[in-house]
Design an enzyme around this catalytic site. Structure first.
Site, PDB file in Angstrom:
ATOM      1  N   TYR A  77      51.133  36.436  39.564  1.00 59.43           N
ATOM      2  CA  TYR A  77      50.702  35.299  38.743  1.00 59.43           C
ATOM      3  C   TYR A  77      50.682  34.024  39.592  1.00 59.43           C
ATOM      4  O   TYR A  77      49.712  33.269  39.585  1.00 59.43           O
ATOM      5  CB  TYR A  77      51.665  35.145  37.558  1.00 59.43           C
ATOM      6  N   SER A 125      48.084  26.545  36.375  1.00 56.31           N
ATOM      7  CA  SER A 125      49.374  26.544  35.666  1.00 56.31           C
ATOM      8  C   SER A 125      50.325  25.641  36.434  1.00 56.31           C
ATOM      9  O   SER A 125      50.041  25.258  37.583  1.00 56.31           O
ATOM     10  CB  SER A 125      49.907  27.980  35.666  1.00 56.31           C
TER      11      SER A 125
HETATM   12  P1  NAD Z   1      46.589  34.415  25.479  1.00 52.84           P
HETATM   13  O1  NAD Z   1      47.246  35.717  25.732  1.00 52.84           O
HETATM   14  O2  NAD Z   1      46.529  33.896  24.084  1.00 52.84           O
HETATM   15  O3  NAD Z   1      45.105  34.399  26.083  1.00 52.84           O
HETATM   16  C1  NAD Z   1      44.709  35.162  27.196  1.00 52.84           C
HETATM   17  C2  NAD Z   1      43.289  35.600  27.011  1.00 52.84           C
HETATM   18  O4  NAD Z   1      42.859  36.309  28.200  1.00 52.84           O
HETATM   19  C3  NAD Z   1      43.098  36.560  25.831  1.00 52.84           C
HETATM   20  O5  NAD Z   1      41.878  36.304  25.173  1.00 52.84           O
HETATM   21  C4  NAD Z   1      43.025  37.922  26.532  1.00 52.84           C
HETATM   22  O6  NAD Z   1      42.365  38.924  25.789  1.00 52.84           O
HETATM   23  C5  NAD Z   1      42.271  37.527  27.788  1.00 52.84           C
HETATM   24  N1  NAD Z   1      42.329  38.538  28.861  1.00 52.84           N
HETATM   25  C6  NAD Z   1      43.432  39.088  29.441  1.00 52.84           C
HETATM   26  N2  NAD Z   1      43.034  40.012  30.342  1.00 52.84           N
HETATM   27  C7  NAD Z   1      41.680  40.029  30.342  1.00 52.84           C
HETATM   28  C8  NAD Z   1      40.691  40.771  31.047  1.00 52.84           C
HETATM   29  N3  NAD Z   1      41.008  41.718  31.928  1.00 52.84           N
HETATM   30  N4  NAD Z   1      39.388  40.524  30.787  1.00 52.84           N
HETATM   31  C9  NAD Z   1      39.035  39.583  29.857  1.00 52.84           C
HETATM   32  N5  NAD Z   1      39.932  38.857  29.161  1.00 52.84           N
HETATM   33  C10 NAD Z   1      41.229  39.082  29.400  1.00 52.84           C
HETATM   34  O7  NAD Z   1      47.389  33.376  26.408  1.00 52.84           O
HETATM   35  P2  NAD Z   1      47.126  31.861  26.811  1.00 52.84           P
HETATM   36  O8  NAD Z   1      48.477  31.287  26.998  1.00 52.84           O
HETATM   37  O9  NAD Z   1      46.150  31.178  25.924  1.00 52.84           O
HETATM   38  O10 NAD Z   1      46.498  32.075  28.276  1.00 52.84           O
HETATM   39  C11 NAD Z   1      45.291  31.474  28.694  1.00 52.84           C
HETATM   40  C12 NAD Z   1      45.430  31.075  30.147  1.00 52.84           C
HETATM   41  O11 NAD Z   1      46.435  30.065  30.265  1.00 52.84           O
HETATM   42  C13 NAD Z   1      45.861  32.198  31.089  1.00 52.84           C
HETATM   43  O12 NAD Z   1      45.132  32.104  32.303  1.00 52.84           O
HETATM   44  C14 NAD Z   1      47.330  31.897  31.328  1.00 52.84           C
HETATM   45  O13 NAD Z   1      47.790  32.399  32.553  1.00 52.84           O
HETATM   46  C15 NAD Z   1      47.307  30.385  31.331  1.00 52.84           C
HETATM   47  N6  NAD Z   1      48.573  29.673  31.117  1.00 52.84           N
HETATM   48  C16 NAD Z   1      49.312  29.885  29.987  1.00 52.84           C
HETATM   49  C17 NAD Z   1      50.505  29.160  29.799  1.00 52.84           C
HETATM   50  C18 NAD Z   1      51.347  29.318  28.551  1.00 52.84           C
HETATM   51  O14 NAD Z   1      52.481  28.809  28.519  1.00 52.84           O
HETATM   52  N7  NAD Z   1      50.870  29.962  27.495  1.00 52.84           N
HETATM   53  C19 NAD Z   1      50.898  28.240  30.780  1.00 52.84           C
HETATM   54  C20 NAD Z   1      50.116  28.057  31.921  1.00 52.84           C
HETATM   55  C21 NAD Z   1      48.940  28.783  32.083  1.00 52.84           C
END
Ligand code: NAD
Length: 260
Positions: free
Chosen positions: A155, A142
Site C-alpha cells: 500500500y 494517502s
Molecule cells: P472503499 O473500499 O469504499 O472503495 C474502494 C473502491 O475501489 C471500491 O469501489 C472497490 O470496489 C474498488 N476496487 C478495489 N479493487 C478494485 C479493482 N481491482 N478494480 C476496480 N475497482 C476496485 O474505500 P475508500 O476508503 O473509499 O477507498 C478509496 C481510495 O482511497 C483507495 O485508493 C484507498 O486506498 C484510498 N484511501 C482511503 C483512506 C481511508 O481512510 N478510507 C485513506 C487514504 C486513502
C-alpha cells in the site's frame, strides 16, 4: 464550468469514489462509475445518481488489477460518454502483514490496482484531453503517500508511487490545459474502516466510537474521521476553473496527521 464534462471515476461503488461521483454529477458532469459490488447494486447506484442530478451515469465492472481492463475502461468511457475530461484514479484496497510474511500475489495485486492502473488509465485518457486543451486528472494517494507505518509495504509503495507519477504527468502536460494532482486522505469513514470497528471495539472493550478514537485516530490532531463528502469537495475544487494553476501537487486532507 463542469456542466457537460465527462468524468471517469475508478473505485466508485462505495466510499470516497461514490461520494465524488455524486458530487461531480451534481455539478452537471456525466459520470462512469466502477468497482466491485453485489449484483444489482451498480445498476441501483446509476439510477439513483442520474435521477438526482439528471446526468448520464454508466457503470464499468473493469478489474483494474488487469492492465488491459485499466486501458479498456477509458475506451469504454469515451465510447459511452463521448470523452473523458476528468479522470479520478481512486480504486484501492489494503492488505496488512509483516514484509517477511507478505504474500507475493498480494504485493502484485495491490500495486497493480493502485499504481499500475493509474499509469494505464492516464496514458489512455491523456491524448483526448490534450487534443481538447482541457483535462483534470486526480489520483488518490494517502497520508501513506508521504509517511509510512509498519505492515503495509504494498500500500505504502503504491501510494508513494502515485505521488511521484502525479508530478511526472503534471510536468509533461503543463502547457496543454491539463492538470494532474494527488489527494492525500487521512482516516476517512468508508467501508474499509467501518468494517474493522466492531472487532476493535471488542478487543479494546469499548464502544465503536471510542475504538475509532483510540485505535484509528490516536495520531490525528483533529481526532475526527474525515467524511467521504469532504474528499469529494476537494476533488470538485481541483476540477474547477479556480484550480487551473494547481498541478503536480498533493493536497492533504488528513486532519493535520502529516503536519507533525
Ligand atoms: P472503499 O473500499 O469504499 O472503495 C474502494 C473502491 O475501489 C471500491 O469501489 C472497490 O470496489 C474498488 N476496487 C478495489 N479493487 C478494485 C479493482 N481491482 N478494480 C476496480 N475497482 C476496485 O474505500 P475508500 O476508503 O473509499 O477507498 C478509496 C481510495 O482511497 C483507495 O485508493 C484507498 O486506498 C484510498 N484511501 C482511503 C483512506 C481511508 O481512510 N478510507 C485513506 C487514504 C486513502
Amino acid at each position: 464550468m463542469l456542466k457537460g464534462k465527462n468524468a471517469l471515476i475508478t473505485g466508485s461503488t462505495s466510499g470516497m469514489g461514490l461520494a465524488t461521483a455524486k458530487a461531480l454529477a451534481n455539478e452537471g458532469c456525466n459520470v462512469m462509475i466502477n468497482g466491485f459490488a453485489p449484483p444489482g447494486v451498480p445498476e441501483r447506484l446509476c439510477k439513483e445518481i442520474s435521477s438526482e442530478s439528471g446526468v448520464k451515469v454508466l457503470y464499468s465492472s473493469a478489474d483494474l488489477s488487469k492492465p488491459e481492463e485499466a486501458r479498456k475502461i477509458v475506451a469504454d468511457a469515451i465510447e459511452g460518454l463521448g470523452s473523458v475530461d476528468i479522470l479520478f484514479n481512486n480504486a484501492g484496497l489494503q492488505f496488512v502483514a509483516p514484509i517477511t510474511e507478505f504474500p507475493d500475489d498480494r504485493w502484485d495485486y495491490l500495486t497493480s490496482v493502485m499504481l499500475d492502473s493509474v499509469f494505464h488509465a492516464t496514458k489512455a485518457a491523456l491524448p483526448g484531453m490534450i487534443s481538447r486543451g482541457w483535462g483534470r486528472i486526480i489520483n488518490t494517494s494517502s497520508v501513506h503517500g508521504i509517511v509510512a507505518s509498519p505492515h503495509k509495504p504494498a500500500y505504502i509503495a503504491a501510494k508513494h508511487g502515485v505521488a511521484g507519477l502525479t508530478k511526472a504527468v503534471a510536468l509533461e502536460v503543463a502547457e496543454a490545459g491539463v492538470t494532474c494532482n494527488a489527494i492525500g486522505p487521512g482516516l476517512t469513514l468508508t467501508d474499509v474502516i467501518l468494517k474493522q470497528l466492531p472487532a476493535q471495539a471488542k478487543i479494546h472493550n469499548c464502544s465503536e466510537e471510542e475504538a475509532l478514537k483510540k485505535v484509528f485516530l490516536a495520531q490525528t490532531p483533529t481526532r475526527r474521521a474525515i467524511e467521504p463528502e469532504e474528499i469529494a469537495g476537494t476533488v470538485v475544487f481541483l476540477c474547477s476553473e479556480a484550480a487551473k494553476s494547481i498541478t503536480g501537487t498533493m493536497i492533504m486532507i488528513d486532519g493535520g496527521y502529516t503536519a507533525r
